[in-house]
Design a protein around this motif. Structure first.
Motif, PDB file in Angstrom:
ATOM      1  N   TYR A 162      18.287  40.847  75.493  1.00 20.68           N
ATOM      2  CA  TYR A 162      18.615  39.829  74.361  1.00 20.68           C
ATOM      3  C   TYR A 162      19.784  38.975  74.881  1.00 20.68           C
ATOM      4  O   TYR A 162      20.624  39.569  75.675  1.00 20.68           O
ATOM      5  N   ASP A 163      19.805  37.953  74.578  1.00 18.14           N
ATOM      6  CA  ASP A 163      20.911  36.930  74.799  1.00 18.14           C
ATOM      7  C   ASP A 163      21.651  36.606  73.774  1.00 18.14           C
ATOM      8  O   ASP A 163      22.325  35.647  73.595  1.00 18.14           O
ATOM      9  N   THR A 164      21.778  37.108  72.674  1.00 16.79           N
ATOM     10  CA  THR A 164      22.234  37.103  71.367  1.00 16.79           C
ATOM     11  C   THR A 164      23.736  37.372  71.577  1.00 16.79           C
ATOM     12  O   THR A 164      24.326  38.108  72.193  1.00 16.79           O
ATOM     13  N   PRO A 165      24.495  36.322  71.077  1.00 17.45           N
ATOM     14  CA  PRO A 165      25.918  36.004  71.303  1.00 17.45           C
ATOM     15  C   PRO A 165      26.606  37.306  70.782  1.00 17.45           C
ATOM     16  O   PRO A 165      26.188  37.993  69.458  1.00 17.45           O
ATOM     17  N   ILE A 166      27.541  38.083  71.338  1.00 15.05           N
ATOM     18  CA  ILE A 166      28.342  39.254  70.980  1.00 15.05           C
ATOM     19  C   ILE A 166      29.636  38.915  70.890  1.00 15.05           C
ATOM     20  O   ILE A 166      30.401  38.417  71.642  1.00 15.05           O
ATOM     21  N   ILE A 167      30.198  39.145  69.762  1.00 22.27           N
ATOM     22  CA  ILE A 167      31.951  39.277  69.368  1.00 22.27           C
ATOM     23  C   ILE A 167      32.245  40.696  69.189  1.00 22.27           C
ATOM     24  O   ILE A 167      31.958  41.346  68.279  1.00 22.27           O
ATOM     25  N   MET A 168      33.042  40.898  70.076  1.00 24.77           N
ATOM     26  CA  MET A 168      33.780  42.394  69.951  1.00 24.77           C
ATOM     27  C   MET A 168      34.717  42.367  69.270  1.00 24.77           C
ATOM     28  O   MET A 168      35.671  41.503  68.846  1.00 24.77           O
ATOM     29  N   LEU A 169      34.725  43.575  68.128  1.00 21.47           N
ATOM     30  CA  LEU A 169      36.148  43.961  67.373  1.00 21.47           C
ATOM     31  C   LEU A 169      37.039  44.646  68.477  1.00 21.47           C
ATOM     32  O   LEU A 169      36.432  45.813  68.592  1.00 21.47           O
ATOM     33  N   THR A 170      38.044  44.586  68.582  1.00 23.56           N
ATOM     34  CA  THR A 170      38.978  45.711  69.315  1.00 23.56           C
ATOM     35  C   THR A 170      40.494  45.668  68.803  1.00 23.56           C
ATOM     36  O   THR A 170      40.956  44.830  68.129  1.00 23.56           O
ATOM     37  N   ALA A 171      41.045  46.726  69.317  1.00 24.71           N
ATOM     38  CA  ALA A 171      42.448  47.017  68.989  1.00 24.71           C
ATOM     39  C   ALA A 171      43.383  46.213  69.647  1.00 24.71           C
ATOM     40  O   ALA A 171      42.810  46.227  71.037  1.00 24.71           O
ATOM     41  N   LYS A 172      44.242  46.104  69.339  1.00 23.07           N
ATOM     42  CA  LYS A 172      45.406  45.136  70.368  1.00 23.07           C
ATOM     43  C   LYS A 172      45.618  45.785  71.703  1.00 23.07           C
ATOM     44  O   LYS A 172      46.123  45.338  72.620  1.00 23.07           O
ATOM     45  N   ASP A 173      45.638  47.219  71.798  1.00 23.74           N
ATOM     46  CA  ASP A 173      46.055  48.099  73.059  1.00 23.74           C
ATOM     47  C   ASP A 173      44.748  48.228  74.037  1.00 23.74           C
ATOM     48  O   ASP A 173      44.631  49.105  74.756  1.00 23.74           O
ATOM     49  N   GLN A 174      43.437  47.547  73.674  1.00 22.89           N
ATOM     50  CA  GLN A 174      42.293  47.815  74.538  1.00 22.89           C
ATOM     51  C   GLN A 174      41.917  46.982  75.682  1.00 22.89           C
ATOM     52  O   GLN A 174      40.704  46.340  75.612  1.00 22.89           O
ATOM     53  N   ASP A 175      42.919  46.378  76.255  1.00 21.88           N
ATOM     54  CA  ASP A 175      42.835  45.362  77.066  1.00 21.88           C
ATOM     55  C   ASP A 175      41.682  45.616  78.242  1.00 21.88           C
ATOM     56  O   ASP A 175      40.926  44.793  78.708  1.00 21.88           O
ATOM     57  N   LEU A 176      41.721  46.970  78.637  1.00 19.57           N
ATOM     58  CA  LEU A 176      40.698  47.378  79.615  1.00 19.57           C
ATOM     59  C   LEU A 176      39.387  47.405  79.120  1.00 19.57           C
ATOM     60  O   LEU A 176      38.380  46.988  79.791  1.00 19.57           O
ATOM     61  N   ASP A 177      39.253  47.706  77.843  1.00 20.72           N
ATOM     62  CA  ASP A 177      38.063  47.924  77.083  1.00 20.72           C
ATOM     63  C   ASP A 177      37.306  46.336  76.900  1.00 20.72           C
ATOM     64  O   ASP A 177      36.088  45.987  77.000  1.00 20.72           O
ATOM     65  N   ILE A 178      38.463  45.391  76.539  1.00 23.84           N
ATOM     66  CA  ILE A 178      37.906  44.046  76.519  1.00 23.84           C
ATOM     67  C   ILE A 178      37.468  43.394  77.626  1.00 23.84           C
ATOM     68  O   ILE A 178      36.371  42.963  77.560  1.00 23.84           O
ATOM     69  N   ILE A 179      38.037  43.783  78.834  1.00 24.99           N
ATOM     70  CA  ILE A 179      37.727  43.223  80.193  1.00 24.99           C
ATOM     71  C   ILE A 179      36.323  43.655  80.552  1.00 24.99           C
ATOM     72  O   ILE A 179      35.258  43.004  80.785  1.00 24.99           O
ATOM     73  N   LEU A 180      36.144  45.096  80.206  1.00 26.69           N
ATOM     74  CA  LEU A 180      34.883  45.709  80.473  1.00 26.69           C
ATOM     75  C   LEU A 180      33.538  45.056  79.637  1.00 26.69           C
ATOM     76  O   LEU A 180      32.616  44.701  80.241  1.00 26.69           O
ATOM     77  N   GLY A 181      34.222  44.804  78.238  1.00 26.64           N
ATOM     78  CA  GLY A 181      33.001  44.364  77.465  1.00 26.64           C
ATOM     79  C   GLY A 181      32.612  42.843  77.788  1.00 26.64           C
ATOM     80  O   GLY A 181      31.384  42.677  77.767  1.00 26.64           O
ATOM     81  N   LEU A 182      33.632  42.079  78.168  1.00 20.22           N
ATOM     82  CA  LEU A 182      33.302  40.934  78.618  1.00 20.22           C
ATOM     83  C   LEU A 182      32.249  40.884  79.935  1.00 20.22           C
ATOM     84  O   LEU A 182      31.507  39.930  80.152  1.00 20.22           O
TER      85      LEU A 182
END
Length: 230
Positions: free
Chosen positions: A72-92
């Motif tokens: 699927y190419d459905t748009p995904i918006i992640m919900l993250t905590a402020k201290d999850q910078d590495l997880d944000i980068i990984l998710g993107l």
């Protein structure tokens, strides 16, 4: 057309809070408490956007992204905590389109959702125009290669069945009268040819529907014709 949004978060309070705000914008909401449930809904429903928490039991957000992006190419918006910078980068990197940190401003979330939906609608329109592709839930049709697939499994249709399916997909959301289907597909004036159309619809359903007697794709509008719902 109302959009379908899937919220995947293990905290029911967060899901319900987001649903309240999004329903005020006339979005249709689906909820899942983990990635596994989210994938099940994604397979069954025509989801336009996903709001995804990263930290969840059973299947977390990053694993969901990996699985979802295979089909699927459905748009995904992640919900993250402020201290999850590495997880944000990984998710993107894994295919998420945007993120917003908790606690979030509901107005900002809505603005990001609208932005992603606009971009998605533009890309879908361009893709359909450029490649003559039609995608609806797990159904795929290509007018150039004449491929038809259901959940990535190829389906063989006769030329007439293909033209009927294409006509219904092009006019998705609208009821196609039997006389109109006959005139468009057979190229002749309609002269009480209801049975001809009905037989071909039945054969088409047998090939693309999981349960032809309770079809997911081609709906009967009694006394009028057929439609594929948006």
């Amino acid at each position: 057309m109302d959009k379908n949004i899937l919220i995947i978060d293990d905290e029911i309070e967060i899901r319900n809070l987001i649903e309240i705000y999004l329903k005020s914008e006339n979005y249709n909401i689906f909820q899942a408490e983990n990635g596994k449930q989210g994938l099940d809904i994604l397979k069954k429903e025509d989801i336009d956007l996903i709001i995804l928490d990263l930290m969840m039991p059973e299947m977390n957000g990053t694993d969901f992204c990996i699985a979802a992006r295979k089909k699927y190419d459905t748009p995904i918006i992640m919900l993250t905590a402020k201290d999850q910078d590495l997880d944000i980068i990984l998710g993107l990197n894994l295919g998420a389109d945007d993120y917003i940190t908790k606690p979030f401003n509901p107005l900002e979330l809505i603005a990001r959702i609208k932005s992603q939906l606009r971009r998605s609608d533009f890309n879908k329109a361009k893709k359909t125009k450029d490649k003559n592709e039609y995608i609806h839930k797990g159904l795929y049709l290509n007018t150039i290669t004449r491929e038809v697939k259901i959940n990535n499994e190829e389906v063989t249709l006769t030329p007439t069945e293909f033209e009927i399916l294409k006509l219904l997909l092009i006019n998705k959301g609208n009821v196609m009268r039997m006389d109109k289907i006959y005139e468009e597909v057979w190229g002749n004036d309609f002269m009480d040819s209801k049975n001809t159309v009905m037989v071909h619809i039945r054969k088409l359903r047998e090939k693309i529907e999981l349960d032809p007697k309770n079809p997911d794709f081609i709906k009967t509008i009694w006394g009028v014709g057929y439609k594929i719902e948006k």
